[in-house]
Design an enzyme around this catalytic site. Structure first.
Site, PDB file in Angstrom:
ATOM      1  N   ASP A   1      21.097  45.920  26.538  1.00 11.60           N
ATOM      2  CA  ASP A   1      20.430  45.977  27.849  1.00 11.60           C
ATOM      3  C   ASP A   1      21.485  45.763  28.923  1.00 11.60           C
ATOM      4  OD1 ASP A   1      17.226  45.803  28.691  1.00 11.60           O
ATOM      5  OD2 ASP A   1      18.627  45.097  30.239  1.00 11.60           O
TER       6      ASP A   1
ATOM      7  N   CYS B   1      17.311  49.893  25.405  1.00 11.09           N
ATOM      8  CA  CYS B   1      16.872  49.177  26.622  1.00 11.09           C
ATOM      9  C   CYS B   1      15.967  48.068  26.122  1.00 11.09           C
ATOM     10  CB  CYS B   1      16.127  50.130  27.552  1.00 11.09           C
ATOM     11  SG  CYS B   1      17.198  51.385  28.265  1.00 11.09           S
ATOM     12  N   ALA B   2      16.566  46.999  25.639  1.00 11.65           N
ATOM     13  CA  ALA B   2      15.857  46.090  24.728  1.00 11.65           C
ATOM     14  C   ALA B   2      15.108  44.938  25.396  1.00 11.65           C
ATOM     15  CB  ALA B   2      16.846  45.523  23.724  1.00 11.65           C
TER      16      ALA B   2
ATOM     17  N   ASP C   1      13.409  52.789  25.163  1.00 17.47           N
ATOM     18  CA  ASP C   1      12.252  52.341  25.950  1.00 17.47           C
ATOM     19  C   ASP C   1      12.764  52.274  27.386  1.00 17.47           C
ATOM     20  OD1 ASP C   1       9.798  51.312  26.649  1.00 17.47           O
ATOM     21  OD2 ASP C   1      10.229  49.277  25.946  1.00 17.47           O
TER      22      ASP C   1
ATOM     23  N   ASP D   1      25.862  49.094  29.642  1.00 20.52           N
ATOM     24  CA  ASP D   1      25.137  50.259  30.135  1.00 20.52           C
ATOM     25  C   ASP D   1      24.954  51.254  28.989  1.00 20.52           C
ATOM     26  OD1 ASP D   1      24.217  52.510  31.365  1.00 20.52           O
ATOM     27  OD2 ASP D   1      25.842  52.651  32.835  1.00 20.52           O
TER      28      ASP D   1
ATOM     29  N   CYS E   1       6.515  53.098  30.004  1.00 19.31           N
ATOM     30  CA  CYS E   1       5.173  52.571  30.282  1.00 19.31           C
ATOM     31  C   CYS E   1       4.707  53.171  31.607  1.00 19.31           C
ATOM     32  CB  CYS E   1       5.141  51.052  30.272  1.00 19.31           C
ATOM     33  SG  CYS E   1       6.281  50.263  31.395  1.00 19.31           S
TER      34      CYS E   1
HETATM   35  C1  LIG Z   1      10.926  48.946  29.893  1.00 20.89           C
HETATM   36  S1  LIG Z   1      12.120  47.714  29.887  1.00 20.89           S
HETATM   37  C2  LIG Z   1      12.371  47.465  28.177  1.00 20.89           C
HETATM   38  C3  LIG Z   1      11.324  46.617  27.495  1.00 20.89           C
HETATM   39  C4  LIG Z   1      11.718  46.237  26.085  1.00 20.89           C
HETATM   40  N1  LIG Z   1      12.019  47.378  25.251  1.00 20.89           N
HETATM   41  C5  LIG Z   1      10.649  45.423  25.378  1.00 20.89           C
HETATM   42  O1  LIG Z   1       9.857  45.942  24.630  1.00 20.89           O
HETATM   43  O2  LIG Z   1      10.608  44.202  25.603  1.00 20.89           O
HETATM   44  C6  LIG Z   1      13.549  48.611  30.334  1.00 20.89           C
HETATM   45  C7  LIG Z   1      14.852  47.845  30.228  1.00 20.89           C
HETATM   46  O3  LIG Z   1      15.915  48.788  30.437  1.00 20.89           O
HETATM   47  C8  LIG Z   1      17.002  48.076  30.965  1.00 20.89           C
HETATM   48  N2  LIG Z   1      17.939  49.073  31.496  1.00 20.89           N
HETATM   49  C9  LIG Z   1      17.858  49.810  32.623  1.00 20.89           C
HETATM   50  N3  LIG Z   1      18.902  50.661  32.719  1.00 20.89           N
HETATM   51  C10 LIG Z   1      19.668  50.451  31.620  1.00 20.89           C
HETATM   52  C11 LIG Z   1      20.893  51.017  31.147  1.00 20.89           C
HETATM   53  N4  LIG Z   1      21.518  51.963  31.831  1.00 20.89           N
HETATM   54  N5  LIG Z   1      21.377  50.549  29.982  1.00 20.89           N
HETATM   55  C12 LIG Z   1      20.739  49.588  29.273  1.00 20.89           C
HETATM   56  N6  LIG Z   1      19.597  49.010  29.689  1.00 20.89           N
HETATM   57  C13 LIG Z   1      19.064  49.449  30.834  1.00 20.89           C
HETATM   58  C14 LIG Z   1      16.362  47.150  31.987  1.00 20.89           C
HETATM   59  O4  LIG Z   1      17.196  46.059  32.269  1.00 20.89           O
HETATM   60  C15 LIG Z   1      15.070  46.745  31.254  1.00 20.89           C
HETATM   61  O5  LIG Z   1      15.262  45.523  30.592  1.00 20.89           O
END
Ligand SMILES: C[S@@+](CC[C@H](N)C(=O)[O-])C[C@H]1O[C@@H](n2cnc3c(N)ncnc32)[C@H](O)[C@@H]1O
Length: 450
Positions: A292, A270-271, A337, A318, A390
């Site tokens: 992401d 989840c980048a 994350d 996903d 977080c």
């Molecule tokens: C907490 S943020 C990540 C922050 C990032 N790791 C950073 O340090 O900049 C969570 C991320 O998860 C993504 N997300 C949510 N569901 C997801 C999924 N099923 N697969 C991939 N990404 C996902 C969101 O779009 C969001 O960008």
């Protein structure tokens, strides 16, 4: 904040009007970040500062409006009234009031006239009564925990249940302004060197002794990134202290593990926007796959990596459905994350507490568990996975982890690494206290089943 005096400066009534629009958007369930994109660019910094103050006092302002006028006016007028009440709320000892009170009332009334002319005398009467009876009203309303702490009641109860000895400190910290923190690019220099470089340009800052904050710098006062030496060249990035734990935890592993070898295959599941992806690559030569589900946000990962001259494979997909994108080669390490309530970063996003609903927490912990379960098979035996959120709510941290480890025989939760970090609390003797944001970290190792 002072009343603008320059003839070209926007009037306070115009700023209040845009602030109220942003506050109204949050009350309707939209994020402040999105709401501010609708504000004219020239007004945005001032309106953002006012909106932050109003949202940090919104519980008090709502209680005051209900006390003074039990029937809410139209949403746009109510948002203006609430914004003015929040800015008229008594300031804490040592703080100066943002505006002289009669100026504020006059400007709020001028703003209401632009929205709904026939509400002007009502707003004027409510605000003037508040000023007249302020001591009495605030004394009475501060008995209510939601008005006192500026958090919804369900949130306060959840914190009391999760953190019986720390909940008051968390609520207080959430209403403070978070310091600006930086991560020095480990490929370009050290935190100590960068602090000296900042000092040459007149910016006061400190570095840290903490083993997970080797490249962290905290500024005494926030500055625009354009003033940071070498920012454009990728020498430094903006990142909270607690968020800087992730990359060293994953790269180094627990006390009995080896650091990831050069070329190790790492999934950042989840980048976006890419802070932790970049940090991983600054610390080690890794083959990083940054995934992401939000293609727009993923573009920010590419932009960040480009500024820092780093490379990763970025994939918009996903993470919970790896059959649609995974090439079948197992990863040495995975960073998850996960999407969460963001209840640990309320200092930086004062709208979050007003946007979340109690039922969101259960739904999010379900998503977090699904992501963990879907990604676990992608990890090599002997590999490691770092789970992060977080959030300060146990249901999204320890709760998810306990349930996962109970069900997953080959998952070993590394003792003594990570855990919950509670935001803005400074107590070196208490491992829960974090001068940074609220976070949860758990490092898992995958045992080879015999
Ligand atoms: C907490 S943020 C990540 C922050 C990032 N790791 C950073 O340090 O900049 C969570 C991320 O998860 C993504 N997300 C949510 N569901 C997801 C999924 N099923 N697969 C991939 N990404 C996902 C969101 O779009 C969001 O960008």
């Amino acid at each position: 904040m002072n009343t603008p005096t320059h003839s070209n400066a926007p009037s306070l009534s115009t700023q209040l009007l845009h602030t109220a629009q942003a506050v109204d958007a949050v009350r309707q369930g939209r994020s402040l970040t999105e709401a501010l994109t609708r504000c004219p660019a020239a007004l945005r910094p001032g309106v953002q500062a006012l909106s932050f103050t109003v949202l940090r006092r919104l519980g008090s302002a709502q209680a005051a409006r209900e006390y003074l006028a039990s029937k809410a006016p139209a949403a746009a007028v109510d948002a203006l009234l609430l914004s003015a009440l929040a800015l008229l709320w008594p300031t804490a000892a040592g703080e100066t009031a943002p505006y002289e009170e009669h100026t504020l009332v006059n400007q709020a009334v001028a703003a209401v006239k632009k929205v709904q002319l026939n509400s002007a005398s009502f707003v004027n009467a409510v605000l003037r009564r508040f000023i007249r009876e302020r001591d009495e009203i605030t004394h009475l309303l501060l008995k209510d925990p939601a008005a006192r702490s500026n958090h919804p009641t369900w949130w306060i109860k959840r914190l009391q249940q999760d953190w019986p000895t720390h909940w008051k400190g968390i609520l207080q910290a959430n209403n403070q302004q978070a310091p600006m923190c930086l991560r020095v690019n480990a490929r370009r220099g050290s935190a100590v060197e960068y602090v000296a470089r900042l000092a040459e340009t007149g910016i006061a800052a400190r570095s840290f002794e903490h083993p997970l904050l080797t490249h962290a710098v905290q500024l005494e006062k926030a500055v625009p990134v354009t003033q940071l030496p070498g920012f454009e060249q990728g020498d430094v990035s903006v990142q909270d202290l607690a968020a800087q734990w992730a990359a060293p935890l994953l790269v180094r592993g627990g006390s009995h593990s080896h650091a990831l070898a050069p070329g190790a295959r790492v999934l950042d599941a989840c980048a976006a926007p890419g802070g932790k992806t970049a940090h991983l690559l600054e610390l080690a030569e890794l083959d990083v796959w940054a995934v992401d589900s939000d293609a727009q946000r993923l573009k920010r990962v590419d932009e960040t990596l480009e500024r820092l001259s780093l490379k990763a494979h970025t994939l918009a997909c996903d993470a919970a459905a790896p059959q649609s994108w995974w090439d079948g080669q197992a990863f040495d390490a995975i960073l998850l994350d996960a999407p969460c309530s963001a209840s640990g970063i309320v200092r930086r996003h004062p709208d979050i507490r007003w946007l979340r609903r109690p039922e969101d927490i259960g739904a999010l912990s379900g998503t977090q568990s699904r992501l963990l379960k879907s990604l676990w098979p992608l990890l090599k035996p002997g590999g490691r996975l770092l789970y992060a959120t977080c959030s300060v709510f146990q249901q999204e941290g320890q709760g998810v982890m306990d349930a996962f480890v109970r069900q997953q025989e080959d998952a070993i939760h590394t003792a003594g690494v990570g855990g919950h970090l509670l935001p803005g609390l400074e107590d070196a003797a208490d491992p829960l206290c974090s001068p940074g944001d609220g976070f949860y970290y758990a490092l898992l190792e995958k045992r080879a089943l015999g």
